[in-house]
Design a protein around this motif. Structure first.
Motif, mmCIF file in Angstrom:
data_model
loop_
_atom_site.group_PDB
_atom_site.id
_atom_site.type_symbol
_atom_site.label_atom_id
_atom_site.label_comp_id
_atom_site.label_asym_id
_atom_site.label_seq_id
_atom_site.Cartn_x
_atom_site.Cartn_y
_atom_site.Cartn_z
ATOM 1 N N GLN A 1 45.835 -4.887 -74.709
ATOM 2 C CA GLN A 1 45.355 -3.547 -75.984
ATOM 3 C C GLN A 1 46.332 -2.212 -75.808
ATOM 4 N N ALA A 2 46.222 -1.959 -73.757
ATOM 5 C CA ALA A 2 46.832 -0.386 -73.556
ATOM 6 C C ALA A 2 47.018 -0.362 -72.369
ATOM 7 N N VAL A 3 47.822 0.164 -71.678
ATOM 8 C CA VAL A 3 47.983 0.663 -70.468
ATOM 9 C C VAL A 3 48.110 1.618 -70.361
ATOM 10 N N LEU A 4 47.096 1.358 -69.089
ATOM 11 C CA LEU A 4 46.151 3.222 -69.143
ATOM 12 C C LEU A 4 46.946 3.932 -67.212
ATOM 13 N N LEU A 5 47.962 4.826 -67.162
ATOM 14 C CA LEU A 5 48.559 4.987 -65.856
ATOM 15 C C LEU A 5 48.029 6.218 -65.701
ATOM 16 N N ASP A 6 47.759 5.505 -64.111
ATOM 17 C CA ASP A 6 47.847 7.192 -63.224
ATOM 18 C C ASP A 6 49.178 8.199 -63.082
ATOM 19 N N MET A 7 49.663 8.694 -62.872
ATOM 20 C CA MET A 7 50.280 9.984 -62.092
ATOM 21 C C MET A 7 50.664 10.216 -61.058
ATOM 22 N N ASP A 8 50.597 10.805 -60.301
ATOM 23 C CA ASP A 8 50.358 11.262 -58.732
ATOM 24 C C ASP A 8 50.516 9.806 -57.914
ATOM 25 N N GLY A 9 51.400 9.268 -57.219
ATOM 26 C CA GLY A 9 51.527 8.741 -56.709
ATOM 27 C C GLY A 9 51.891 7.493 -57.144
ATOM 28 N N THR A 10 51.676 7.311 -58.383
ATOM 29 C CA THR A 10 52.176 6.131 -58.671
ATOM 30 C C THR A 10 53.183 6.062 -59.985
ATOM 31 N N LEU A 11 53.417 6.249 -60.556
ATOM 32 C CA LEU A 11 54.488 7.440 -62.103
ATOM 33 C C LEU A 11 55.674 8.419 -60.925
ATOM 34 N N VAL A 12 54.734 8.840 -60.601
ATOM 35 C CA VAL A 12 55.786 10.362 -59.498
ATOM 36 C C VAL A 12 55.495 10.157 -58.870
ATOM 37 N N ASP A 13 56.467 10.238 -57.834
ATOM 38 C CA ASP A 13 56.356 10.722 -55.912
ATOM 39 C C ASP A 13 55.853 12.720 -55.882
ATOM 40 N N THR A 14 54.829 12.270 -55.888
ATOM 41 C CA THR A 14 54.113 13.783 -55.742
ATOM 42 C C THR A 14 52.965 13.778 -54.807
ATOM 43 N N GLU A 15 53.231 12.221 -54.576
ATOM 44 C CA GLU A 15 51.410 12.436 -53.433
ATOM 45 C C GLU A 15 52.582 13.470 -52.266
ATOM 46 N N ASP A 16 52.945 13.159 -51.932
ATOM 47 C CA ASP A 16 54.305 13.943 -50.571
ATOM 48 C C ASP A 16 54.264 15.413 -50.763
ATOM 49 N N PHE A 17 54.442 15.644 -52.182
ATOM 50 C CA PHE A 17 54.625 17.281 -52.461
ATOM 51 C C PHE A 17 52.662 17.777 -52.596
ATOM 52 N N TRP A 18 51.601 16.623 -52.596
ATOM 53 C CA TRP A 18 50.607 17.464 -52.652
ATOM 54 C C TRP A 18 50.101 17.204 -51.128
ATOM 55 N N TRP A 19 50.342 16.866 -50.381
ATOM 56 C CA TRP A 19 49.848 16.515 -49.111
ATOM 57 C C TRP A 19 50.634 17.988 -48.413
ATOM 58 N N ARG A 20 52.030 17.909 -48.519
ATOM 59 C CA ARG A 20 52.868 19.476 -47.777
ATOM 60 C C ARG A 20 52.018 20.826 -48.883
ATOM 61 N N ALA A 21 51.968 20.397 -49.401
ATOM 62 C CA ALA A 21 51.195 22.285 -49.782
ATOM 63 C C ALA A 21 50.222 22.243 -49.216
ATOM 64 N N GLU A 22 49.163 21.317 -48.427
ATOM 65 C CA GLU A 22 47.813 21.436 -48.308
ATOM 66 C C GLU A 22 47.913 20.842 -46.696
ATOM 67 N N ALA A 23 48.966 20.844 -46.511
ATOM 68 C CA ALA A 23 49.032 20.786 -44.915
ATOM 69 C C ALA A 23 49.884 21.872 -44.058
ATOM 70 N N GLU B 1 47.675 13.016 -39.827
ATOM 71 C CA GLU B 1 48.420 11.373 -40.957
ATOM 72 C C GLU B 1 46.696 10.540 -41.259
ATOM 73 N N ALA B 2 45.518 11.223 -40.001
ATOM 74 C CA ALA B 2 44.070 10.501 -40.640
ATOM 75 C C ALA B 2 43.485 11.364 -41.660
ATOM 76 N N ASP B 3 44.290 12.905 -41.669
ATOM 77 C CA ASP B 3 43.599 13.160 -42.838
ATOM 78 C C ASP B 3 44.192 13.198 -44.045
ATOM 79 N N ARG B 4 44.929 13.166 -44.102
ATOM 80 C CA ARG B 4 46.481 12.269 -45.410
ATOM 81 C C ARG B 4 45.475 11.237 -46.164
ATOM 82 N N ALA B 5 45.615 10.208 -45.217
ATOM 83 C CA ALA B 5 44.794 8.988 -45.864
ATOM 84 C C ALA B 5 43.480 9.280 -46.943
ATOM 85 N N HIS B 6 42.579 10.511 -46.231
ATOM 86 C CA HIS B 6 41.269 10.864 -46.963
ATOM 87 C C HIS B 6 41.516 11.961 -47.831
ATOM 88 N N VAL B 7 42.578 12.633 -48.226
ATOM 89 C CA VAL B 7 42.816 13.064 -49.348
ATOM 90 C C VAL B 7 43.867 12.667 -50.390
#
Length: 234
Positions: A20-42, A54-60
């Motif tokens: 009936q439908a497809v429900l999509l996540d955004m960050d890291g799924t459709l757009v390559d923003t996970e690295d952007f988030w990590w850079r902002a936090e780090a 990198e261990a912290d990255r896996a947690h966040v």
């Protein structure tokens, strides 16, 4: 963004095989923003005197922001409030988005396929509304019936609420909505909502499981695969 309400009967296509439908996540799924988030936090925490690894990255990975900040405060002992850190991280992330954000391999093809076959799609993200609206400039708002933001639900991922809300707005059954996710937090939310899941891990490892297909890329996702995940469950 305007939402729509679609009677469930209009989603019962003869050629849909139960999908009936497809429900999509955004960050890291459709757009390559996970690295952007990590850079902002780090970079922020490094400036505050608390280098992350990198261990912290896996947690966040996968948000939501409240969980990320709770972890980072406990991990570092930084003496800033959750509200202050939210503003600082979000602003740094927005600055990184100034020149647009790259799409993940296969994302554009998948969205165009859903458009071409009239399969409703909704974007379901733990990111806040202003972040989603920025990213949609690169991703294309026209691909989605509506979007659900993390600050628009009482409980965001890993709770099932965002996916249950999206299915309800479409007038669809959760078991007939395939969710596409990249992070364990989102996978838990989708499975708690009763949706079959395609997981394409971006940072944190995701193991295969009942009702969960783990793939290496969105380029492997096509309409036949999406339909097959529903037909085996209905």
């Amino acid at each position: 963004m305007t939402t729509i309400s679609t009677p469930s009967g209009s989603l019962d296509r003869a050629d849909g095989g139960g999908l009936q439908a497809v429900l999509l996540d955004m960050d890291g799924t459709l757009v390559d923003t996970e690295d952007f988030w990590w850079r902002a936090e780090a970079t922020l925490f490094a400036e505050l005197g608390h280098p992350l690894d990198e261990a912290d990255r896996a947690h966040v990975v996968g948000g939501p922001m409240t969980r990320v900040i709770d972890y980072l405060v406990e991990r570092t002992g930084v003496e800033l409030s959750q509200a202050e850190l939210t503003v600082l991280i979000n602003q740094r992330f927005v600055d990184l988005l100034a020149d647009g954000v790259p799409l993940m391999p296969g994302a554009e093809r998948l969205l165009n396929t859903l458009d071409a076959h009239g399969i409703p799609a909704a974007l379901v993200s733990a990111s806040h509304r202003h972040i989603i609206d920025l990213v949609l400039r690169s991703l294309g708002a026209e691909h989605f019936a509506f979007t659900v933001a993390g600050d628009e639900v009482a409980r965001t991922k890993p709770h099932p609420d965002p996916y249950l809300l999206a299915a309800a707005r479409l007038g669809a059954e959760p078991a007939r909505c395939v969710v596409v996710e990249d992070a364990p937090t989102g996978v838990r939310a989708a499975e708690a909502a009763g949706c079959p899941v395609i997981a394409v891990p971006s940072v944190a490892r995701i193991e295969p499981g009942p009702g969960r297909l783990v793939l290496s890329s969105l380029e492997l996702v096509d309409l036949d695969l999406l339909r097959s995940l529903v037909t085996v469950r209905v």
